[in-house]
Design a protein around this motif. Structure first.
Motif, PDB file in Angstrom:
ATOM      1  N   VAL A   1     -62.694 -38.363  39.330  1.00 16.76           N
ATOM      2  CA  VAL A   1     -62.173 -39.044  40.522  1.00 16.76           C
ATOM      3  C   VAL A   1     -60.938 -38.350  41.089  1.00 16.76           C
ATOM      4  O   VAL A   1     -60.761 -38.280  42.309  1.00 16.76           O
ATOM      5  CB  VAL A   1     -61.848 -40.519  40.191  1.00 16.76           C
ATOM      6  N   THR A   2     -60.071 -37.817  40.229  1.00 21.09           N
ATOM      7  CA  THR A   2     -58.800 -37.267  40.692  1.00 21.09           C
ATOM      8  C   THR A   2     -58.970 -36.128  41.694  1.00 21.09           C
ATOM      9  O   THR A   2     -59.856 -35.287  41.549  1.00 21.09           O
ATOM     10  CB  THR A   2     -57.944 -36.799  39.503  1.00 21.09           C
ATOM     11  N   LYS A   3     -58.087 -36.125  42.671  1.00 22.95           N
ATOM     12  CA  LYS A   3     -58.056 -35.029  43.655  1.00 22.95           C
ATOM     13  C   LYS A   3     -56.908 -34.062  43.363  1.00 22.95           C
ATOM     14  O   LYS A   3     -56.996 -32.870  43.635  1.00 22.95           O
ATOM     15  CB  LYS A   3     -57.899 -35.584  45.066  1.00 22.95           C
ATOM     16  N   THR A   4     -55.818 -34.593  42.806  1.00 17.84           N
ATOM     17  CA  THR A   4     -54.651 -33.754  42.527  1.00 17.84           C
ATOM     18  C   THR A   4     -54.704 -33.122  41.145  1.00 17.84           C
ATOM     19  O   THR A   4     -53.979 -32.159  40.877  1.00 17.84           O
ATOM     20  CB  THR A   4     -53.361 -34.592  42.618  1.00 17.84           C
ATOM     21  N   GLY A   5     -55.538 -33.662  40.248  1.00 20.47           N
ATOM     22  CA  GLY A   5     -55.603 -33.143  38.884  1.00 20.47           C
ATOM     23  C   GLY A   5     -54.417 -33.562  38.036  1.00 20.47           C
ATOM     24  O   GLY A   5     -54.186 -33.000  36.966  1.00 20.47           O
ATOM     25  N   THR A   6     -53.675 -34.580  38.492  1.00 22.85           N
ATOM     26  CA  THR A   6     -52.515 -35.061  37.745  1.00 22.85           C
ATOM     27  C   THR A   6     -52.626 -36.573  37.572  1.00 22.85           C
ATOM     28  O   THR A   6     -52.728 -37.319  38.548  1.00 22.85           O
ATOM     29  CB  THR A   6     -51.202 -34.724  38.470  1.00 22.85           C
ATOM     30  N   ILE A   7     -52.601 -37.010  36.322  1.00 20.28           N
ATOM     31  CA  ILE A   7     -52.770 -38.428  35.985  1.00 20.28           C
ATOM     32  C   ILE A   7     -51.497 -38.930  35.327  1.00 20.28           C
ATOM     33  O   ILE A   7     -50.913 -38.257  34.471  1.00 20.28           O
ATOM     34  CB  ILE A   7     -53.947 -38.645  35.005  1.00 20.28           C
ATOM     35  N   GLY A   8     -51.061 -40.123  35.690  1.00 20.71           N
ATOM     36  CA  GLY A   8     -49.903 -40.738  35.055  1.00 20.71           C
ATOM     37  C   GLY A   8     -50.324 -41.682  33.941  1.00 20.71           C
ATOM     38  O   GLY A   8     -51.364 -42.348  34.036  1.00 20.71           O
ATOM     39  N   TYR A   9     -49.538 -41.723  32.870  1.00 23.55           N
ATOM     40  CA  TYR A   9     -49.843 -42.601  31.729  1.00 23.55           C
ATOM     41  C   TYR A   9     -48.535 -43.270  31.305  1.00 23.55           C
ATOM     42  O   TYR A   9     -47.599 -42.608  30.876  1.00 23.55           O
ATOM     43  CB  TYR A   9     -50.420 -41.781  30.577  1.00 23.55           C
ATOM     44  N   ILE A  10     -48.477 -44.594  31.431  1.00 20.59           N
ATOM     45  CA  ILE A  10     -47.267 -45.345  31.106  1.00 20.59           C
ATOM     46  C   ILE A  10     -47.485 -46.101  29.803  1.00 20.59           C
ATOM     47  O   ILE A  10     -48.449 -46.852  29.666  1.00 20.59           O
ATOM     48  CB  ILE A  10     -46.904 -46.315  32.249  1.00 20.59           C
ATOM     49  N   CYS A  11     -46.558 -45.896  28.856  1.00 21.81           N
ATOM     50  CA  CYS A  11     -46.695 -46.467  27.510  1.00 21.81           C
ATOM     51  C   CYS A  11     -45.372 -47.032  27.029  1.00 21.81           C
ATOM     52  O   CYS A  11     -44.307 -46.709  27.575  1.00 21.81           O
ATOM     53  CB  CYS A  11     -47.168 -45.391  26.529  1.00 21.81           C
ATOM     54  N   SER A  12     -45.441 -47.804  25.987  1.00 18.64           N
ATOM     55  CA  SER A  12     -44.241 -48.414  25.412  1.00 18.64           C
ATOM     56  C   SER A  12     -43.449 -47.425  24.561  1.00 18.64           C
ATOM     57  O   SER A  12     -42.349 -47.021  24.901  1.00 18.64           O
ATOM     58  CB  SER A  12     -44.628 -49.632  24.571  1.00 18.64           C
ATOM     59  N   PHE A  13     -44.030 -47.021  23.409  1.00 21.81           N
ATOM     60  CA  PHE A  13     -43.334 -46.171  22.439  1.00 21.81           C
ATOM     61  C   PHE A  13     -44.239 -45.020  21.999  1.00 21.81           C
ATOM     62  O   PHE A  13     -45.464 -45.148  22.005  1.00 21.81           O
ATOM     63  CB  PHE A  13     -42.964 -46.968  21.180  1.00 21.81           C
ATOM     64  N   PRO A  14     -43.642 -43.926  21.555  1.00 28.24           N
ATOM     65  CA  PRO A  14     -44.445 -42.838  20.970  1.00 28.24           C
ATOM     66  C   PRO A  14     -44.795 -43.129  19.511  1.00 28.24           C
ATOM     67  O   PRO A  14     -44.101 -42.693  18.593  1.00 28.24           O
ATOM     68  CB  PRO A  14     -43.531 -41.616  21.100  1.00 28.24           C
ATOM     69  N   ASN A  15     -45.838 -43.920  19.287  1.00 31.17           N
ATOM     70  CA  ASN A  15     -46.304 -44.206  17.930  1.00 31.17           C
ATOM     71  C   ASN A  15     -47.746 -43.738  17.784  1.00 31.17           C
ATOM     72  O   ASN A  15     -48.382 -43.350  18.769  1.00 31.17           O
ATOM     73  CB  ASN A  15     -46.151 -45.697  17.616  1.00 31.17           C
ATOM     74  N   PRO A  16     -48.292 -43.739  16.567  1.00 29.94           N
ATOM     75  CA  PRO A  16     -49.665 -43.224  16.382  1.00 29.94           C
ATOM     76  C   PRO A  16     -50.707 -43.912  17.257  1.00 29.94           C
ATOM     77  O   PRO A  16     -51.640 -43.270  17.730  1.00 29.94           O
ATOM     78  CB  PRO A  16     -49.928 -43.468  14.889  1.00 29.94           C
ATOM     79  N   GLU A  17     -50.569 -45.222  17.462  1.00 27.92           N
ATOM     80  CA  GLU A  17     -51.538 -45.932  18.306  1.00 27.92           C
ATOM     81  C   GLU A  17     -51.534 -45.392  19.729  1.00 27.92           C
ATOM     82  O   GLU A  17     -52.580 -45.041  20.294  1.00 27.92           O
ATOM     83  CB  GLU A  17     -51.232 -47.427  18.324  1.00 27.92           C
ATOM     84  N   ASN A  18     -50.350 -45.342  20.331  1.00 21.74           N
ATOM     85  CA  ASN A  18     -50.264 -44.843  21.703  1.00 21.74           C
ATOM     86  C   ASN A  18     -50.643 -43.373  21.782  1.00 21.74           C
ATOM     87  O   ASN A  18     -51.304 -42.940  22.738  1.00 21.74           O
ATOM     88  CB  ASN A  18     -48.849 -45.056  22.247  1.00 21.74           C
ATOM     89  N   ASN A  19     -50.216 -42.593  20.784  1.00 22.03           N
ATOM     90  CA  ASN A  19     -50.529 -41.163  20.797  1.00 22.03           C
ATOM     91  C   ASN A  19     -52.030 -40.912  20.744  1.00 22.03           C
ATOM     92  O   ASN A  19     -52.559 -40.054  21.462  1.00 22.03           O
ATOM     93  CB  ASN A  19     -49.839 -40.462  19.628  1.00 22.03           C
ATOM     94  N   ARG A  20     -52.753 -41.634  19.888  1.00 18.87           N
ATOM     95  CA  ARG A  20     -54.192 -41.389  19.798  1.00 18.87           C
ATOM     96  C   ARG A  20     -54.906 -41.834  21.071  1.00 18.87           C
ATOM     97  O   ARG A  20     -55.901 -41.232  21.474  1.00 18.87           O
ATOM     98  CB  ARG A  20     -54.799 -42.043  18.558  1.00 18.87           C
ATOM     99  N   ASN A  21     -54.390 -42.885  21.736  1.00 20.98           N
ATOM    100  CA  ASN A  21     -54.987 -43.301  23.001  1.00 20.98           C
ATOM    101  C   ASN A  21     -54.747 -42.268  24.096  1.00 20.98           C
ATOM    102  O   ASN A  21     -55.651 -41.931  24.868  1.00 20.98           O
ATOM    103  CB  ASN A  21     -54.419 -44.657  23.423  1.00 20.98           C
ATOM    104  N   ILE A  22     -53.515 -41.752  24.169  1.00 22.77           N
ATOM    105  CA  ILE A  22     -53.194 -40.716  25.160  1.00 22.77           C
ATOM    106  C   ILE A  22     -54.012 -39.460  24.881  1.00 22.77           C
ATOM    107  O   ILE A  22     -54.572 -38.837  25.804  1.00 22.77           O
ATOM    108  CB  ILE A  22     -51.684 -40.396  25.133  1.00 22.77           C
ATOM    109  N   ASN A  23     -54.092 -39.074  23.616  1.00 23.14           N
ATOM    110  CA  ASN A  23     -54.840 -37.861  23.250  1.00 23.14           C
ATOM    111  C   ASN A  23     -56.331 -38.009  23.571  1.00 23.14           C
ATOM    112  O   ASN A  23     -56.959 -37.089  24.101  1.00 23.14           O
ATOM    113  CB  ASN A  23     -54.644 -37.544  21.770  1.00 23.14           C
TER     114      ASN A  23
END
Length: 371
Positions: free
Chosen positions: A161-183
């Motif tokens: 879908v992206t046209k710019t090729g840049t996606i934003g991702y807003i998260c609470s803390f850098p922990n394993p749960e958030n990291n694996r979701n972002i990855n």
């Protein structure tokens, strides 16, 4: 010839004795039947500890609705504790639930982890469950959901879908749960758009309206993103994206009132909690360390797509979703982190233990925006 009085006496006595014998037999059969018949057990009492309000948005509401449905189906009685923000608050909430005779307590926030071992020791007769990190106690079970599989599929969609090729991702803390979701999201993104990038903003909280609004404004105004996703307890990011007119991918529940919601990564929490309650009744929770649920179990899903998601895009996502039930693995090498380090060799698959505990890194293509 008339009966003699003595003859009538003996016959009446025999009849009486027969009557007493039959009556005794009926009573005996009744007693035996009542003892042999299965006794109806009292209903299971279940406790649910929520970080926010059961009637609130997103995380808390979806957990409450899922547990409520699972309890209703299983004939269990549900007791909830709301707005439990800290580990100390959780200890007090659990004490209140224990006074109500609950047998199972589900903890829904990682904020409670510092007190889990203490609570488990104080209430050894209560079975605790949580979807966050592991605590070594026989009455604490870890029911985990592979939410990252939904993130992976939403990343595949974002790449188309992206046209710019840049996606934003807003998260609470850098922990394993958030990291694996972002990855997982970024790995999926690179399946359909290998050059795309993910810009991450940490808010430092699971629910902070002002910081979430600022994060959306920053990504939209300065980072050049045209899609934003998030992993938070509320829908503030979704509302702010709506104001900007930016496409977004939601989390934990459908967002039918938002025009710019491409889809949302959801969890059927009723499936999750039904599995917990059924395994508790079988005695399978006690002493169990980790149990995973996935898309194959019906726990993870993508909500209906926005109209701008074209049919060919939907078919592509469905194809990759089907492959996840077979040979395709999300965290399969080669995987390089955003510092250039090889984290997973070609053909290698990261073990669940690594995915759960040791993902303190982000993949290539992810940039964390500083203050």
């Amino acid at each position: 010839m008339k009966d003699k009085p003595a003859g009538r006496f003996y016959r009446n006595k025999a009849t009486l004795l027969l009557f007493i014998g039959v009556l005794s037999l009926i009573v005996l059969v009744g007693l035996l039947t009542s003892k042999l018949a299965p006794q109806q057990e009292p209903p299971l009492r279940v406790g649910l500890v929520l970080y926010g309000e059961a009637a609130g948005d997103n995380w808390n509401q979806s957990h409450y609705q899922g547990m409520k449905k699972a309890c209703e189906e299983g004939g269990a009685i549900l007791h909830i504790e709301e707005n439990v923000l800290t580990a100390k608050d959780c200890v007090e909430a659990v004490d209140r639930l224990a006074d109500k005779g609950v047998q199972v307590i589900a903890l829904t926030s990682s904020e409670y982890l510092p007190a889990v071992r203490q609570m488990a020791k104080q209430h050894e007769n209560i079975q605790f469950t949580t979807s966050f990190a592991e605590v070594d106690a026989p009455n604490v079970a870890f029911e985990l959901v592979r939410m990252y599989s939904g993130r992976y599929l939403s990343g595949i969609l974002a790449g188309m879908v992206t046209k710019t090729g840049t996606i934003g991702y807003i998260c609470s803390f850098p922990n394993p749960e958030n990291n694996r979701n972002i990855n997982a999201f970024t790995i999926g993104l690179h399946v359909t758009n290998p050059e795309a990038q993910v810009k991450v903003v940490w808010t430092g909280s699971w629910a902070d309206k002002e910081k979430e609004i600022q994060a959306v404004n920053r990504l939209a105004d300065q980072a050049g993103v045209d899609i934003i996703t998030y992993n938070l307890d509320d829908t503030v990011v979704a509302d702010q994206c709506e104001r900007w007119g930016i496409d977004f991918i939601g989390a934990f529940q459908p967002l039918p009132l938002h025009r710019y919601a491409l889809t949302s990564v959801g969890c059927h929490w009723d499936v999750y909690y039904r599995d917990i309650l059924e395994r508790y009744r079988r005695g399978a929770l006690h002493g169990e360390r980790i149990h995973w649920l996935s898309m194959r179990d019906g726990a993870v899903y993508l909500t209906p797509y926005n109209q701008k998601v074209e049919p060919w895009m939907r078919r592509a996502v469905e194809t990759y979703a089907g492959e996840l039930s077979g040979a395709r693995h999300i965290f399969m090498g080669p995987i390089v982190d955003n510092q250039g380090n090889l984290r997973c060799n070609e053909g290698e698959i990261l073990a669940d233990d690594t995915v759960l505990h040791d993902m303190d890194w982000l993949v290539k293509g992810v940039e964390v925006l500083g203050e």
